[in-house]
Design a protein around this motif. Structure first.
Motif, mmCIF file in Angstrom:
data_model
loop_
_atom_site.group_PDB
_atom_site.id
_atom_site.type_symbol
_atom_site.label_atom_id
_atom_site.label_comp_id
_atom_site.label_asym_id
_atom_site.label_seq_id
_atom_site.Cartn_x
_atom_site.Cartn_y
_atom_site.Cartn_z
ATOM 1 N N MET A 221 10.533 -10.202 -2.099
ATOM 2 C CA MET A 221 9.466 -10.413 -1.976
ATOM 3 C C MET A 221 7.851 -9.652 -1.381
ATOM 4 O O MET A 221 8.012 -9.439 0.281
ATOM 5 C CB MET A 221 8.916 -11.970 -2.117
ATOM 6 C CG MET A 221 9.832 -12.079 -3.187
ATOM 7 S SD MET A 221 9.833 -14.116 -2.810
ATOM 8 C CE MET A 221 11.478 -14.788 -2.393
ATOM 9 N N THR A 222 7.137 -8.828 -1.771
ATOM 10 C CA THR A 222 6.172 -8.482 -0.879
ATOM 11 C C THR A 222 5.291 -8.987 0.103
ATOM 12 O O THR A 222 5.068 -9.267 0.608
ATOM 13 C CB THR A 222 6.213 -7.496 -1.688
ATOM 14 O OG1 THR A 222 4.452 -7.855 -3.072
ATOM 15 C CG2 THR A 222 6.447 -6.496 -2.599
ATOM 16 N N GLY A 223 5.039 -10.479 -0.748
ATOM 17 C CA GLY A 223 4.042 -11.298 -0.160
ATOM 18 C C GLY A 223 2.447 -10.754 -0.081
ATOM 19 O O GLY A 223 2.540 -10.018 -1.643
ATOM 20 N N ASP A 224 1.957 -10.611 1.216
ATOM 21 C CA ASP A 224 0.287 -9.786 0.852
ATOM 22 C C ASP A 224 0.931 -8.720 1.685
ATOM 23 O O ASP A 224 -0.374 -8.449 2.349
ATOM 24 C CB ASP A 224 -0.299 -10.688 1.639
ATOM 25 C CG ASP A 224 -0.747 -11.955 1.092
ATOM 26 O OD1 ASP A 224 -0.436 -12.221 -0.414
ATOM 27 O OD2 ASP A 224 -0.395 -13.277 1.803
ATOM 28 N N ARG A 225 1.759 -7.766 2.299
ATOM 29 C CA ARG A 225 2.231 -6.811 2.720
ATOM 30 C C ARG A 225 1.682 -5.489 1.484
ATOM 31 O O ARG A 225 2.920 -5.310 1.131
ATOM 32 C CB ARG A 225 3.306 -6.742 2.962
ATOM 33 C CG ARG A 225 3.447 -5.551 4.473
ATOM 34 C CD ARG A 225 5.082 -5.797 4.237
ATOM 35 N NE ARG A 225 6.376 -4.962 3.211
ATOM 36 C CZ ARG A 225 7.303 -5.567 3.110
ATOM 37 N NH1 ARG A 225 7.955 -5.606 3.623
ATOM 38 N NH2 ARG A 225 7.838 -4.985 1.853
ATOM 39 N N VAL A 226 0.230 -5.338 1.524
ATOM 40 C CA VAL A 226 0.189 -4.067 0.539
ATOM 41 C C VAL A 226 0.199 -2.349 2.264
ATOM 42 O O VAL A 226 -0.453 -2.748 2.626
ATOM 43 C CB VAL A 226 -1.478 -3.924 0.083
ATOM 44 C CG1 VAL A 226 -1.739 -2.697 -1.043
ATOM 45 C CG2 VAL A 226 -1.704 -5.491 -0.771
ATOM 46 N N ARG A 227 1.691 -2.092 1.679
ATOM 47 C CA ARG A 227 1.357 -0.409 2.197
ATOM 48 C C ARG A 227 0.373 0.459 1.726
ATOM 49 O O ARG A 227 0.208 1.377 2.249
ATOM 50 C CB ARG A 227 2.630 -0.441 2.056
ATOM 51 C CG ARG A 227 3.176 -1.263 3.146
ATOM 52 C CD ARG A 227 5.236 -1.537 3.257
ATOM 53 N NE ARG A 227 4.963 -1.629 4.425
ATOM 54 C CZ ARG A 227 6.648 -1.706 4.714
ATOM 55 N NH1 ARG A 227 7.500 -0.536 4.053
ATOM 56 N NH2 ARG A 227 7.403 -2.533 5.928
ATOM 57 N N ILE A 228 0.122 0.793 0.206
ATOM 58 C CA ILE A 228 -0.516 1.462 -0.342
ATOM 59 C C ILE A 228 -1.382 0.763 -1.693
ATOM 60 O O ILE A 228 -0.443 0.559 -2.078
ATOM 61 C CB ILE A 228 0.372 2.936 -1.199
ATOM 62 C CG1 ILE A 228 1.501 3.147 0.011
ATOM 63 C CG2 ILE A 228 -0.355 3.572 -1.606
ATOM 64 C CD1 ILE A 228 2.331 4.756 -0.790
ATOM 65 N N GLU A 229 -2.570 1.031 -0.879
ATOM 66 C CA GLU A 229 -3.687 0.357 -2.137
ATOM 67 C C GLU A 229 -3.389 1.350 -3.841
ATOM 68 O O GLU A 229 -3.712 2.022 -3.308
ATOM 69 C CB GLU A 229 -4.778 0.966 -1.859
ATOM 70 C CG GLU A 229 -5.635 0.272 -2.685
ATOM 71 C CD GLU A 229 -5.389 -1.100 -2.421
ATOM 72 O OE1 GLU A 229 -5.270 -2.213 -3.606
ATOM 73 O OE2 GLU A 229 -5.171 -2.044 -1.283
ATOM 74 N N PRO A 230 -2.944 0.439 -4.508
ATOM 75 C CA PRO A 230 -2.755 1.004 -6.104
ATOM 76 C C PRO A 230 -4.487 1.987 -5.970
ATOM 77 O O PRO A 230 -5.505 1.289 -6.235
ATOM 78 C CB PRO A 230 -2.441 0.242 -6.683
ATOM 79 C CG PRO A 230 -2.171 -0.745 -5.873
ATOM 80 C CD PRO A 230 -2.359 -0.455 -4.674
ATOM 81 N N LYS A 231 -4.694 3.008 -6.346
ATOM 82 C CA LYS A 231 -5.282 3.849 -7.515
ATOM 83 C C LYS A 231 -5.939 3.022 -8.457
ATOM 84 O O LYS A 231 -4.843 2.359 -9.264
ATOM 85 C CB LYS A 231 -4.846 5.182 -7.607
ATOM 86 C CG LYS A 231 -5.074 6.553 -6.570
ATOM 87 C CD LYS A 231 -4.686 7.479 -6.655
ATOM 88 C CE LYS A 231 -4.805 8.760 -5.972
ATOM 89 N NZ LYS A 231 -4.614 10.147 -6.743
ATOM 90 N N PRO A 232 -7.060 2.307 -9.024
ATOM 91 C CA PRO A 232 -7.484 2.265 -10.052
ATOM 92 C C PRO A 232 -7.464 2.683 -11.193
ATOM 93 O O PRO A 232 -7.866 3.800 -11.038
ATOM 94 C CB PRO A 232 -8.956 1.864 -9.563
ATOM 95 C CG PRO A 232 -9.489 2.767 -8.685
ATOM 96 C CD PRO A 232 -8.591 2.774 -7.848
#
Length: 173
Positions: A1-12
């Motif tokens: 599970m990723t939790g709060d670990r955003v490594r690459i912010e998704p493009k809107p």
């Protein structure tokens, strides 16, 4: 599970509202050369020869086996839309393949488990599947499991945020 670990912010993408594309597409959009082929393949599977119910059983079990919050949340919603009941979705979270499913669906759950464990389907499970599915459907089964295993890996490794409105991954205990 990723939790709060955003490594690459998704493009809107889209309007950001309820009908916005899944965030994983915003992550894949960082590699534009992959986005269109991935979408084409995803659409081919979404419009495949398996019933939506069968496909969602496979997708949800793959999400469970990969412990993917992202795929579990999306496919819980898709599974309900495909006619799965919530208690059936709950059973896909770790219950033995035989519990509560008919022979055909038990074989689908087993196939997803076996593909996850060994990247193969046992002769016994294949024999049951072959009684219920034709050859194009048999070819599609490992593609569906593979697709949602791959997307689980991408979502977890890149830290795709899970939409807060989606169902959460069940507690493995």
């Amino acid at each position: 599970m990723t939790g709060d670990r955003v490594r690459i912010e998704p493009k809107p993408l889209g309007d950001g509202g309820e009908n916005a594309p899944p965030r994983i597409l915003g992550t894949v959009a960082h590699h534009p050369k992959l986005l269109q082929p991935m979408l084409a393949f995803s659409m081919a599977l979404a419009d495949g020869v398996l019933s939506r119910r069968a496909s969602e059983i496979l997708a949800l079990r793959a999400a469970w086996n990969c412990r993917s919050d992202f795929e579990w949340g999306h496919h819980t919603r898709y599974g309900l839309d495909a006619g799965l009941r919530q208690d059936e979705i709950d059973r896909l979270a770790g219950e033995p393949a035989e519990r509560g499913w008919n022979e055909e669906e038990t074989a689908l759950v087993r196939a997803a488990d076996e593909l996850h464990a060994s990247q193969d389907i046992s002769d016994e499970t294949w024999g049951v599947l072959a009684r219920h599915f034709d050859e194009p459907q048999l070819v599609e089964i490992p593609f569906v499991v593979g697709q949602y295993t791959m997307l689980s890996m991408v979502a977890k490794a890149t830290g795709v945020p899970v939409d807060p409105s989606l169902p959460r991954f069940p507690d493995p205990d």
